[in-house]
Design an enzyme around this catalytic site. Structure first.
Site, PDB file in Angstrom:
ATOM      1  N   HIS A  58      44.200  42.351  50.029  1.00 34.35           N
ATOM      2  CA  HIS A  58      42.785  42.634  49.783  1.00 34.35           C
ATOM      3  C   HIS A  58      42.303  43.659  50.797  1.00 34.35           C
ATOM      4  O   HIS A  58      41.876  43.312  51.899  1.00 34.35           O
ATOM      5  CB  HIS A  58      41.967  41.342  49.897  1.00 34.35           C
ATOM      6  CG  HIS A  58      40.529  41.474  49.517  1.00 34.35           C
ATOM      7  ND1 HIS A  58      39.972  40.782  48.458  1.00 34.35           N
ATOM      8  CD2 HIS A  58      39.514  42.188  50.051  1.00 34.35           C
ATOM      9  CE1 HIS A  58      38.680  41.075  48.363  1.00 34.35           C
ATOM     10  NE2 HIS A  58      38.381  41.930  49.327  1.00 34.35           N
ATOM     11  N   HIS A  60      40.064  47.587  51.287  1.00 37.64           N
ATOM     12  CA  HIS A  60      39.059  48.504  50.731  1.00 37.64           C
ATOM     13  C   HIS A  60      39.324  49.874  51.336  1.00 37.64           C
ATOM     14  O   HIS A  60      38.594  50.341  52.206  1.00 37.64           O
ATOM     15  CB  HIS A  60      37.643  48.026  51.061  1.00 37.64           C
ATOM     16  CG  HIS A  60      37.220  46.794  50.323  1.00 37.64           C
ATOM     17  ND1 HIS A  60      36.645  46.847  49.077  1.00 37.64           N
ATOM     18  CD2 HIS A  60      37.316  45.483  50.663  1.00 37.64           C
ATOM     19  CE1 HIS A  60      36.376  45.608  48.667  1.00 37.64           C
ATOM     20  NE2 HIS A  60      36.789  44.768  49.614  1.00 37.64           N
ATOM     21  N   HIS A 203      35.987  39.226  43.616  1.00 34.61           N
ATOM     22  CA  HIS A 203      35.312  38.713  44.804  1.00 34.61           C
ATOM     23  C   HIS A 203      34.492  37.503  44.333  1.00 34.61           C
ATOM     24  O   HIS A 203      33.626  37.642  43.458  1.00 34.61           O
ATOM     25  CB  HIS A 203      34.374  39.760  45.382  1.00 34.61           C
ATOM     26  CG  HIS A 203      35.060  40.920  46.037  1.00 34.61           C
ATOM     27  ND1 HIS A 203      36.050  41.663  45.428  1.00 34.61           N
ATOM     28  CD2 HIS A 203      34.869  41.487  47.269  1.00 34.61           C
ATOM     29  CE1 HIS A 203      36.447  42.618  46.247  1.00 34.61           C
ATOM     30  NE2 HIS A 203      35.752  42.538  47.370  1.00 34.61           N
ATOM     31  N   GLU A 206      31.164  34.718  47.802  1.00 31.48           N
ATOM     32  CA  GLU A 206      31.142  35.240  49.168  1.00 31.48           C
ATOM     33  C   GLU A 206      29.789  34.932  49.812  1.00 31.48           C
ATOM     34  O   GLU A 206      29.002  35.811  50.145  1.00 31.48           O
ATOM     35  CB  GLU A 206      31.428  36.748  49.197  1.00 31.48           C
ATOM     36  CG  GLU A 206      31.772  37.234  50.594  1.00 31.48           C
ATOM     37  CD  GLU A 206      32.112  38.714  50.642  1.00 31.48           C
ATOM     38  OE1 GLU A 206      32.332  39.208  51.769  1.00 31.48           O
ATOM     39  OE2 GLU A 206      32.160  39.364  49.592  1.00 31.48           O
TER      40      GLU A 206
END
Length: 399
Positions: A58, A60, A203, A206
């Site tokens: 995971h 970004h 996601h 969260e």
């Protein structure tokens, strides 16, 4: 064709010093040190612990290394989202590609031979410019590191998502908890992924609200639709805020649906709990409940020096150490989450220092798991499919 490679004198976790013969991308032989015949190419790994190569489940990469550029103050998740969206208006394809490459190279140098990155649907007239940069990078590094790309969005138009998947993205992502209707967002994601023949990586939950239901909604939708593609749920922070009995029930539902869960300690420890100045919650998912339920648990580094997290070094061993300190996992469990667990969630074959496994390996200076997690020595050698792809050596001088 990759030539055979003989590794001499490496210690395996919890075991003795071994020699390994790598050939054809696999570990062909594992034998007591000094017993394998000399090979055409040898590496002396004395003083190193040999691990399965980590996988980063995971990342970004399109956001990476923007903290100093965005100027965001320390903040919670909604504020970080707002800061990134404002900055993202002006990022271009070249900028994304350059920063993503730097972050990816750091991950590889630290041991990762596979990385799954999310790619934002960006604001502006060209919302897929970031995805194009990551698709190009994926091709450029093929052979050194496996890159998977998940399209990240909040309620983006369906034609745009279909276009992104047609361009070559591997998975459909999303953030149901940021949608006005999380249940509808989950339903749409499962339906569209099935129609396009791709996996899901959402996601989920969260936040620290124990009533948040993304993971439970996802598990129900996967079962209801008979979805057979790979399904990953990242973050799942609210699970850690539930009462133990409820967390166990939700974890069991996730296990029954075949969902892999990725915990992301560094970013979630940074973002979550700011509204609780006293007895601040840890902002992690319920890792023990997930393991007890039989869920495939992975752990990732998430954001690296961007508005969502001003620190981080792209190091899976940093992630594992945080799981020991903040998640109360054993060193062995924590390392498993960033190696075998992460590879499982990414759908990759097993790797490691044993016969028949894929020869994706990390040699790090140290003699035990606790030592390598405690020191996180940068003295590392990274092997992918039997070929050395990175080596870092350290010179230390004391006067």
């Amino acid at each position: 064709m990759i030539s055979p490679l003989l590794l001499r004198g490496a210690r395996v976790p919890g075991g003795p010093v071994r020699d390994l013969l790598l050939e054809g991308g696999l570990v062909r032989r594992v034998a007591p040190a000094g017993t394998l015949p000399a090979g055409p190419a040898e590496l002396d790994l004395s003083g190193h612990l040999l691990l399965p190569a980590p996988a980063e489940p995971h990342a970004h990469l399109d956001k990476a290394l923007t903290w100093d550029l965005v100027g965001a103050p320390p903040c919670d998740l909604p504020s970080a989202v707002a800061a990134w969206r404002a900055y993202a208006e002006k990022v271009d394809e070249r900028d994304v590609g350059a920063r993503a490459r730097r972050a990816l190279e750091q991950l590889v140098a630290n041991g990762a031979t596979a990385v799954r990155t999310h790619a934002d649907i960006l604001p502006g007239d060209d919302p897929l410019r970031g995805l194009r940069a990551l698709l190009r990078l994926r091709e450029e590094v093929r052979g050194r590191v496996t890159v998977q790309i998940s399209v990240l969005h909040v309620d983006a138009p369906e034609p745009l998502l279909r276009e992104a998947l047609a361009m070559g993205a591997d998975l459909l992502g999303g953030c149901p908890h940021l949608s006005p209707d999380p249940a509808a967002a989950v339903e749409r994601a499962v339906t569209l992924a099935a129609e396009c023949g791709v996996g899901l990586d959402l996601h989920t939950d969260e936040n620290l609200d124990p009533a948040s239901q993304d993971l439970r909604l996802l598990a129900a939708a996967v079962r209801r639709h008979g979805f057979t593609g790979p399904v990953t749920a990242g973050h799942c922070v609210s699970l850690g805020a539930m009462e133990p009995e409820e967390a166990a029930r939700v974890a069991k539902e996730a296990a029954q649906a075949g969902i892999g869960v990725v915990t992301l300690p560094l970013t979630n420890l940074y973002l979550q709990g700011r509204e609780h100045p006293s007895s601040t919650p840890r902002g992690l998912t319920a890792v023990r409940a997930l393991l007890d339920a039989g869920v495939r648990l992975a752990a990732g580094g998430d954001n690296v020096r961007d508005p969502f997290n001003p620190v981080g070094r792209g190091d899976p061993l940093e992630t594992a150490a945080l799981l020991v300190a903040a998640g109360h996992l054993t060193p062995s469990e924590a390392v498993h989450a960033v190696t075998a667990g992460a590879r499982s969630v990414l759908g990759l074959p097993a790797a490691g220092p044993y016969e028949g496994a894929v020869a994706d390996l990390l040699a790090v200076r140290g003699t035990s798991l606790s030592e390598v997690l405690g020191t996180a020595s940068p003295d590392r050698l990274v092997i992918r499919a039997g070929r050395v792809v990175s080596r870092t050596t350290v010179l230390r001088e004391l006067f």
